[in-house]
Design an enzyme around this catalytic site. Structure first.
Site, PDB file in Angstrom:
ATOM      1  N   TYR A 135      32.190  35.980  32.813  1.00  0.00           N
ATOM      2  CA  TYR A 135      32.270  34.866  33.352  1.00  0.00           C
ATOM      3  C   TYR A 135      32.149  34.555  34.849  1.00  0.00           C
ATOM      4  O   TYR A 135      31.865  33.464  35.288  1.00  0.00           O
ATOM      5  CB  TYR A 135      32.950  33.528  32.641  1.00  0.00           C
ATOM      6  CG  TYR A 135      34.443  33.712  32.839  1.00  0.00           C
ATOM      7  CD1 TYR A 135      35.072  33.340  34.051  1.00  0.00           C
ATOM      8  CD2 TYR A 135      35.103  34.216  31.644  1.00  0.00           C
ATOM      9  CE1 TYR A 135      36.479  33.890  33.970  1.00  0.00           C
ATOM     10  CE2 TYR A 135      36.324  34.580  31.691  1.00  0.00           C
ATOM     11  CZ  TYR A 135      37.089  34.248  32.672  1.00  0.00           C
ATOM     12  OH  TYR A 135      38.609  34.705  32.590  1.00  0.00           O
ATOM     13  N   LYS A 136      32.307  35.626  35.773  1.00  0.00           N
ATOM     14  CA  LYS A 136      32.678  35.668  37.077  1.00  0.00           C
ATOM     15  C   LYS A 136      31.228  35.905  37.744  1.00  0.00           C
ATOM     16  O   LYS A 136      30.379  35.126  37.691  1.00  0.00           O
ATOM     17  CB  LYS A 136      33.678  36.496  37.448  1.00  0.00           C
ATOM     18  CG  LYS A 136      34.971  35.963  37.088  1.00  0.00           C
ATOM     19  CD  LYS A 136      36.303  36.979  37.262  1.00  0.00           C
ATOM     20  CE  LYS A 136      37.570  36.117  36.892  1.00  0.00           C
ATOM     21  NZ  LYS A 136      38.552  37.052  36.645  1.00  0.00           N
ATOM     22  N   ARG A 177      40.136  30.812  48.768  1.00  0.00           N
ATOM     23  CA  ARG A 177      39.415  31.668  48.595  1.00  0.00           C
ATOM     24  C   ARG A 177      37.911  31.541  48.286  1.00  0.00           C
ATOM     25  O   ARG A 177      37.459  30.540  47.835  1.00  0.00           O
ATOM     26  CB  ARG A 177      39.812  32.232  47.232  1.00  0.00           C
ATOM     27  CG  ARG A 177      39.305  33.674  46.551  1.00  0.00           C
ATOM     28  CD  ARG A 177      39.981  34.128  45.377  1.00  0.00           C
ATOM     29  NE  ARG A 177      39.729  32.951  44.117  1.00  0.00           N
ATOM     30  CZ  ARG A 177      39.587  33.598  42.959  1.00  0.00           C
ATOM     31  NH1 ARG A 177      39.908  34.782  42.650  1.00  0.00           N
ATOM     32  NH2 ARG A 177      39.389  32.741  41.962  1.00  0.00           N
ATOM     33  N   ASP A 200      40.315  47.723  35.735  1.00  0.00           N
ATOM     34  CA  ASP A 200      39.893  46.406  35.377  1.00  0.00           C
ATOM     35  C   ASP A 200      38.748  45.839  36.463  1.00  0.00           C
ATOM     36  O   ASP A 200      38.928  45.766  37.612  1.00  0.00           O
ATOM     37  CB  ASP A 200      41.165  45.267  35.590  1.00  0.00           C
ATOM     38  CG  ASP A 200      40.831  43.782  35.146  1.00  0.00           C
ATOM     39  OD1 ASP A 200      39.428  43.331  35.320  1.00  0.00           O
ATOM     40  OD2 ASP A 200      41.335  42.994  34.705  1.00  0.00           O
ATOM     41  N   PHE A 212      46.204  40.711  39.010  1.00  0.00           N
ATOM     42  CA  PHE A 212      45.966  39.444  38.035  1.00  0.00           C
ATOM     43  C   PHE A 212      47.169  39.194  37.065  1.00  0.00           C
ATOM     44  O   PHE A 212      47.280  40.270  36.264  1.00  0.00           O
ATOM     45  CB  PHE A 212      44.605  39.465  37.525  1.00  0.00           C
ATOM     46  CG  PHE A 212      44.078  37.923  37.119  1.00  0.00           C
ATOM     47  CD1 PHE A 212      43.494  37.458  37.933  1.00  0.00           C
ATOM     48  CD2 PHE A 212      44.519  37.915  35.863  1.00  0.00           C
ATOM     49  CE1 PHE A 212      43.091  36.177  37.346  1.00  0.00           C
ATOM     50  CE2 PHE A 212      43.943  36.477  35.312  1.00  0.00           C
ATOM     51  CZ  PHE A 212      43.311  35.768  36.125  1.00  0.00           C
TER      52      PHE A 212
HETATM   53  C1  PLP Z   1      39.533  36.779  35.763  1.00  0.00           C
HETATM   54  C2  PLP Z   1      40.275  38.085  35.365  1.00  0.00           C
HETATM   55  C3  PLP Z   1      40.778  37.888  34.045  1.00  0.00           C
HETATM   56  C4  PLP Z   1      40.645  37.197  33.049  1.00  0.00           C
HETATM   57  O1  PLP Z   1      41.043  37.438  31.683  1.00  0.00           O
HETATM   58  P1  PLP Z   1      40.755  36.350  30.517  1.00  0.00           P
HETATM   59  O2  PLP Z   1      41.172  37.029  29.486  1.00  0.00           O
HETATM   60  O3  PLP Z   1      38.983  36.398  30.589  1.00  0.00           O
HETATM   61  O4  PLP Z   1      41.409  34.988  30.887  1.00  0.00           O
HETATM   62  C5  PLP Z   1      41.638  39.280  34.084  1.00  0.00           C
HETATM   63  N1  PLP Z   1      42.136  40.060  34.923  1.00  0.00           N
HETATM   64  C6  PLP Z   1      41.433  40.177  36.034  1.00  0.00           C
HETATM   65  C7  PLP Z   1      41.656  41.127  37.019  1.00  0.00           C
HETATM   66  C8  PLP Z   1      40.648  39.142  36.513  1.00  0.00           C
HETATM   67  O5  PLP Z   1      40.161  38.901  37.780  1.00  0.00           O
END
Ligand code: PLP
Length: 413
Positions: A223-224, A372, A198, A127
């Site tokens: 938030y996911k 997705r 992560d 990511f």
């Molecule tokens: C969604 C996601 C993030 C999001 O990071 P934010 O700081 O909330 O924008 C980070 N890493 C991964 C792997 C994600 O899927």
């Protein structure tokens, strides 16, 4: 299973042990929501709860609510609801900041714990923020610190006695490829490296057992799959054995041992609270805290079983109905290597997804060519998957996605 019918799916839904949990979510009529891995939907009770925080705690209670409504302990109280979902003890998890910021704090703390080693190791195509934050960290640390990226299947072989920290996302945000936290952590420890996991696409989606994996540190998104609302705070896990020895760089007053002593010198809090930085976003944290009640009493083993069944069904139907439309599969067929979403490949993925969204099937597009679909067992069933594939088949067969309006890109995809 190529002769799966809607009737068969409806029958599966009727016997689904998780079927009742859908009533814990407030999803608009006519929508099949397959983007809970980007923004979870609104759980029932959250809007009333946030309204009461605003009206009772903020308007009426004013500043007294830091004590009277226990705002001060929201990060711990909320983390205590996340801990069982990741196989952690409550005192090892804290709610704080965003995932990006927490990646910086944990990876920096890991580098500090592992002096003399200069490599930060991750994978290409992680990511983006994970890589960006590590580039920033390496450049900020200076000296010989550097970020290297190695394909996830080669990662354990690439760990050396110069590796300070390995940063990996367990479930890949596009492919849903899922890594073995225990095996990789063990390989890293054998070389003296630490690992930051992560869990943004894992928490609430697949069972995670950080204790069994002997994990060092982890971060994840609120938030996911946790449904905490847009921009909800993220969380940090630090194994008990690293607490009271780690040092994180963003030494703000909420991580101080006694913030209300207002002294000049920073003295870190003991335990997990040293990972805090500044004042908690009370409204956002309250929304996530309430949203987590949607997981109360949920058996994650059943969630996993249904997630595998639904993603299997999605893949089977893709192969039987969509192959002839130039649709490929980016997600592992082996369910043991698959998280809880499925990504398809199509040269016009963006426009195809927009046409699908217009039909009430909400997934998302990920560059350059992925469609997705988040498969969330608490509010999706077998017939939802069937209908999503049928709608996709119709969009592809009719070519409706070629209409110009479906190619206009918005700022957020
Ligand atoms: C969604 C996601 C993030 C999001 O990071 P934010 O700081 O909330 O924008 C980070 N890493 C991964 C792997 C994600 O899927």
């Amino acid at each position: 299973m190529t002769d799966v019918t809607l009737d068969w799916c409806t029958e599966q839904d009727a016997h689904d042990p998780l079927g009742n949990y859908r009533s814990r979510f407030d999803i608009p009529e006519g929508v099949i929501y397959m983007d809970g891995n980007s923004l979870g939907p609104l759980p029932v009770g959250v809007s009333e709860h946030v309204a009461s925080v605003i009206n009772n705690e903020w308007r009426d209670g004013l500043v007294k609510s830091w004590n009277d409504a226990d705002w001060i302990n929201l990060p711990e109280r909320t983390a205590a609801k996340i801990a069982p979902l990741i196989g952690a003890a409550a005192h090892e998890v804290i709610l704080a900041d965003s995932t990006s910021v927490n990646l910086f704090k944990t990876a920096a703390a890991a580098c500090k714990l592992n002096p003399g080693r200069t490599q930060i190791l991750s994978e290409p195509g992680n990511f983006p923020t994970d890589l960006y934050m590590m580039e920033g960290l390496a450049s900020f640390l200076g000296g010989d610190y550097h970020l290297d990226t190695v394909a996830r299947e080669d990662i354990t072989a690439a760990i050396t006695d110069d590796t300070a920290v390995v940063l990996l996302t367990q479930v890949h945000y596009i492919t849903a490829d899922m890594l073995d936290i225990g095996a990789i952590t063990k390989a890293a420890h054998n070389k003296g490296a630490l690992v930051v996991w992560d869990l943004s696409h894992s928490t609430g989606a697949v069972p995670v057992d950080l204790h069994a994996a002997n994990a060092d540190m982890a971060v994840g998104c609120g938030y996911k799959y946790l449904n905490g609302g847009p921009g909800a705070p993220a969380f940090i896990y630090v194994a008990e054995r690293h607490q009271n020895v780690i040092q994180q760089p963003l030494s703000g007053w909420f991580g101080h041992k006694a913030p209300f002593d207002f002294v000049d010198e920073y003295v870190p809090s003991t335990g997990i609270k040293c990972m805090l930085t500044g004042t908690t976003g009370v409204l956002a944290a309250s929304a996530l805290n309430k949203a987590l009640d949607a997981f109360a009493g949920v058996d994650m083993a059943l969630v996993r079983e249904k997630s595998v069944a639904l993603t299997d069904l999605f893949i089977t139907l893709t192969e039987s109905k969509l192959k002839r439309f130039d649709v490929g599969l980016a997600t592992p067929k082996n369910s043991a290597r698959r998280g809880s979403h499925v990504s398809l490949i199509h040269p016009n993925a963006y426009a195809v997804m927009q046409a699908l969204i217009e039909r009430g099937i909400i997934g998302d597009f990920r560059a350059p060519n992925h469609l997705r679909f988040g498969i969330t067992p608490l509010y999706l069933g077998y017939s939802d998957v069937f209908q999503a594939i049928s709608a996709l088949e119709e969009v592809l067969k009719s070519g409706v996605w070629r209409e110009e309006k479906f190619s206009e890109k918005s700022a957020v995809t």
